[in-house]
Structures are given as structure tokens and as C-alpha cells.
Design a protein around this motif. Structure first.
Motif, PDB file in Angstrom:
ATOM      1  N   HIS A  59      43.078  16.420  30.247  1.00  0.00           N
ATOM      2  CA  HIS A  59      43.206  16.861  31.631  1.00  0.00           C
ATOM      3  C   HIS A  59      42.056  17.807  31.947  1.00  0.00           C
ATOM      4  CE1 HIS A  59      47.835  16.107  31.686  1.00  0.00           C
ATOM      5  NE2 HIS A  59      47.135  15.002  31.853  1.00  0.00           N
ATOM      6  N   GLY A  60      41.613  17.786  33.200  1.00  0.00           N
ATOM      7  CA  GLY A  60      40.465  18.581  33.614  1.00  0.00           C
ATOM      8  C   GLY A  60      40.582  20.055  33.304  1.00  0.00           C
ATOM      9  N   LEU A  79      38.095  26.822  18.533  1.00  0.00           N
ATOM     10  CA  LEU A  79      38.318  26.939  19.967  1.00  0.00           C
ATOM     11  C   LEU A  79      39.223  25.785  20.404  1.00  0.00           C
ATOM     12  CD1 LEU A  79      37.693  28.333  22.655  1.00  0.00           C
ATOM     13  CD2 LEU A  79      35.650  26.889  22.821  1.00  0.00           C
ATOM     14  N   PHE A  80      40.362  26.116  20.978  1.00  0.00           N
ATOM     15  CA  PHE A  80      41.302  25.126  21.478  1.00  0.00           C
ATOM     16  C   PHE A  80      41.220  25.100  22.995  1.00  0.00           C
ATOM     17  CE2 PHE A  80      42.819  26.258  17.343  1.00  0.00           C
ATOM     18  CZ  PHE A  80      43.288  25.069  16.815  1.00  0.00           C
ATOM     19  N   ASP A  81      40.778  23.990  23.524  1.00  0.00           N
ATOM     20  CA  ASP A  81      40.607  23.756  24.958  1.00  0.00           C
ATOM     21  C   ASP A  81      39.476  24.622  25.527  1.00  0.00           C
ATOM     22  OD1 ASP A  81      42.561  21.789  25.052  1.00  0.00           O
ATOM     23  OD2 ASP A  81      44.136  23.235  25.468  1.00  0.00           O
ATOM     24  N   VAL A  82      38.808  24.068  26.521  1.00  0.00           N
ATOM     25  CA  VAL A  82      37.658  24.742  27.127  1.00  0.00           C
ATOM     26  C   VAL A  82      37.761  24.580  28.641  1.00  0.00           C
ATOM     27  CG1 VAL A  82      35.160  25.012  27.069  1.00  0.00           C
ATOM     28  CG2 VAL A  82      36.326  24.017  25.105  1.00  0.00           C
ATOM     29  N   GLY A  83      38.698  25.282  29.232  1.00  0.00           N
ATOM     30  CA  GLY A  83      38.841  25.238  30.685  1.00  0.00           C
ATOM     31  C   GLY A  83      37.679  25.940  31.359  1.00  0.00           C
ATOM     32  N   GLU A  84      37.573  25.755  32.673  1.00  0.00           N
ATOM     33  CA  GLU A  84      36.524  26.441  33.428  1.00  0.00           C
ATOM     34  C   GLU A  84      36.629  27.948  33.202  1.00  0.00           C
ATOM     35  OE1 GLU A  84      35.508  24.793  37.559  1.00  0.00           O
ATOM     36  OE2 GLU A  84      37.621  24.278  37.235  1.00  0.00           O
ATOM     37  N   GLY A  85      35.494  28.596  33.047  1.00  0.00           N
ATOM     38  CA  GLY A  85      35.478  30.047  32.863  1.00  0.00           C
ATOM     39  C   GLY A  85      35.617  30.488  31.421  1.00  0.00           C
ATOM     40  N   THR A  86      35.719  29.547  30.492  1.00  0.00           N
ATOM     41  CA  THR A  86      35.892  29.918  29.084  1.00  0.00           C
ATOM     42  C   THR A  86      34.728  30.755  28.578  1.00  0.00           C
ATOM     43  OG1 THR A  86      37.316  28.029  28.583  1.00  0.00           O
ATOM     44  CG2 THR A  86      36.155  29.031  26.733  1.00  0.00           C
ATOM     45  N   GLN A  87      33.502  30.367  28.941  1.00  0.00           N
ATOM     46  CA  GLN A  87      32.347  31.138  28.481  1.00  0.00           C
ATOM     47  C   GLN A  87      32.388  32.576  28.999  1.00  0.00           C
ATOM     48  OE1 GLN A  87      28.337  29.305  28.235  1.00  0.00           O
ATOM     49  NE2 GLN A  87      29.293  27.716  29.502  1.00  0.00           N
ATOM     50  N   GLY A 103      47.758  27.356  34.363  1.00  0.00           N
ATOM     51  CA  GLY A 103      47.896  25.909  34.454  1.00  0.00           C
ATOM     52  C   GLY A 103      46.655  25.301  35.077  1.00  0.00           C
ATOM     53  N   ALA A 104      46.832  24.233  35.802  1.00  0.00           N
ATOM     54  CA  ALA A 104      45.710  23.496  36.388  1.00  0.00           C
ATOM     55  C   ALA A 104      44.936  24.299  37.430  1.00  0.00           C
ATOM     56  CB  ALA A 104      46.221  22.197  37.006  1.00  0.00           C
ATOM     57  N   VAL A 105      45.558  25.290  38.020  1.00  0.00           N
ATOM     58  CA  VAL A 105      44.899  26.066  39.075  1.00  0.00           C
ATOM     59  C   VAL A 105      44.703  27.500  38.582  1.00  0.00           C
ATOM     60  CG1 VAL A 105      45.088  26.898  41.445  1.00  0.00           C
ATOM     61  CG2 VAL A 105      45.995  24.651  40.844  1.00  0.00           C
ATOM     62  N   PRO A 106      43.426  27.943  38.444  1.00  0.00           N
ATOM     63  CA  PRO A 106      43.209  29.317  38.011  1.00  0.00           C
ATOM     64  C   PRO A 106      43.669  30.307  39.077  1.00  0.00           C
ATOM     65  CG  PRO A 106      41.127  28.284  38.606  1.00  0.00           C
ATOM     66  CD  PRO A 106      42.184  27.227  38.705  1.00  0.00           C
ATOM     67  N   THR A 107      43.991  31.487  38.632  1.00  0.00           N
ATOM     68  CA  THR A 107      44.352  32.565  39.555  1.00  0.00           C
ATOM     69  C   THR A 107      43.340  33.691  39.379  1.00  0.00           C
ATOM     70  OG1 THR A 107      45.754  33.788  38.014  1.00  0.00           O
ATOM     71  CG2 THR A 107      46.796  31.971  39.224  1.00  0.00           C
ATOM     72  N   THR A 108      43.450  34.738  40.163  1.00  0.00           N
ATOM     73  CA  THR A 108      42.547  35.878  39.992  1.00  0.00           C
ATOM     74  C   THR A 108      42.841  36.626  38.690  1.00  0.00           C
ATOM     75  OG1 THR A 108      44.012  37.291  41.300  1.00  0.00           O
ATOM     76  CG2 THR A 108      42.209  36.188  42.464  1.00  0.00           C
ATOM     77  N   GLN A 109      44.006  36.404  38.119  1.00  0.00           N
ATOM     78  CA  GLN A 109      44.393  37.094  36.891  1.00  0.00           C
ATOM     79  C   GLN A 109      44.284  36.229  35.636  1.00  0.00           C
ATOM     80  OE1 GLN A 109      45.181  40.396  36.996  1.00  0.00           O
ATOM     81  NE2 GLN A 109      44.628  40.220  39.148  1.00  0.00           N
ATOM     82  N   ARG A 110      44.269  34.891  35.809  1.00  0.00           N
ATOM     83  CA  ARG A 110      44.317  34.005  34.646  1.00  0.00           C
ATOM     84  C   ARG A 110      43.391  32.807  34.831  1.00  0.00           C
ATOM     85  NH1 ARG A 110      50.596  33.037  34.167  1.00  0.00           N
ATOM     86  NH2 ARG A 110      49.788  31.127  33.289  1.00  0.00           N
ATOM     87  N   ASN A 111      42.696  32.436  33.764  1.00  0.00           N
ATOM     88  CA  ASN A 111      41.813  31.273  33.757  1.00  0.00           C
ATOM     89  C   ASN A 111      42.553  30.065  33.185  1.00  0.00           C
ATOM     90  OD1 ASN A 111      39.937  33.176  34.471  1.00  0.00           O
ATOM     91  ND2 ASN A 111      38.363  32.380  33.139  1.00  0.00           N
ATOM     92  N   PRO A 112      42.000  28.857  33.395  1.00  0.00           N
ATOM     93  CA  PRO A 112      42.577  27.678  32.744  1.00  0.00           C
ATOM     94  C   PRO A 112      42.515  27.801  31.219  1.00  0.00           C
ATOM     95  CG  PRO A 112      41.152  26.997  34.532  1.00  0.00           C
ATOM     96  CD  PRO A 112      40.947  28.473  34.337  1.00  0.00           C
ATOM     97  N   SER A 113      43.138  26.885  30.549  1.00  0.00           N
ATOM     98  CA  SER A 113      43.374  26.942  29.104  1.00  0.00           C
ATOM     99  C   SER A 113      42.148  27.195  28.251  1.00  0.00           C
ATOM    100  CB  SER A 113      44.018  25.636  28.647  1.00  0.00           C
ATOM    101  OG  SER A 113      45.258  25.477  29.274  1.00  0.00           O
TER     102      SER A 113
END
Length: 79
Positions: free
Chosen positions: A61-62, A32-40, A10-20
Motif C-alpha cells: 500500500h502507498g 527498517l520496516f516500511d518507508v512511508g512518506e516523511g520517513t527520511q 494510517g493512510a493519511v498523515p496528520t500534523t502529529q503522526r507520519n505514515p508507517s
């Protein structure tokens, strides 16, 4: 069709999962659907490459768009 889940948090990344972020490959095209932080970083981790045909943003949404400026810069550097 091949789907790579780059981020499912969701809105807050975890150590196991990145945003969308989802990369879909179909008949030679790459969407590519959505480009959350860490996508690259996830694209490098899963060896998807950066040759994306189309980028879709599901909403503004951010957690769905904050990785877009960096990705656009990378695409510009690569082409």
C-alpha cells in the motif's frame, strides 16, 4: 534491541503522526520496516542515521512504500 517509531499513522498523515515506518536496532544491525512518506525526515529528527542493513515492506500500500524511492536515492548519494 531498540525500536524507533518513525511513523504510526494510517493512510493519511496528520500534523502529529507520519505514515508507517519503524527502525529496529539489534546487535549492530538496523532493520527498517516500511518507508512511508516523511520517513527520511523522521530519521533525521530522531538521529537514527541512514545506515540501514535491511528494508522490509509489510505490504504494498502507498502509505507503506511511497518514501522508498527518495530513501534509495539518499542511500545512493551517501555511498
Amino acid at each position: 534491541m531498540d525500536v524507533t517509531f518513525l511513523g504510526t499513522s494510517g493512510a493519511v498523515p496528520t500534523t502529529q503522526r507520519n505514515p508507517s515506518g519503524i527502525l529496529l536496532r539489534r546487535e549492530g544491525e538496523r532493520f527498517l520496516f516500511d518507508v512511508g512518506e516523511g520517513t527520511q525526515r523522521q530519521m533525521m529528527r530522531f538521529s537514527t542515521g541512514f545506515d540501514v542493513s535491511t528494508i522490509f515492506l509489510t505490504h504494498l500500500h502507498g502509505d507503506h512504500i511511497l518514501g522508498l524511492p527518495g530513501l534509495l536515492q539518499t542511500l545512493d548519494f551517501n555511498e
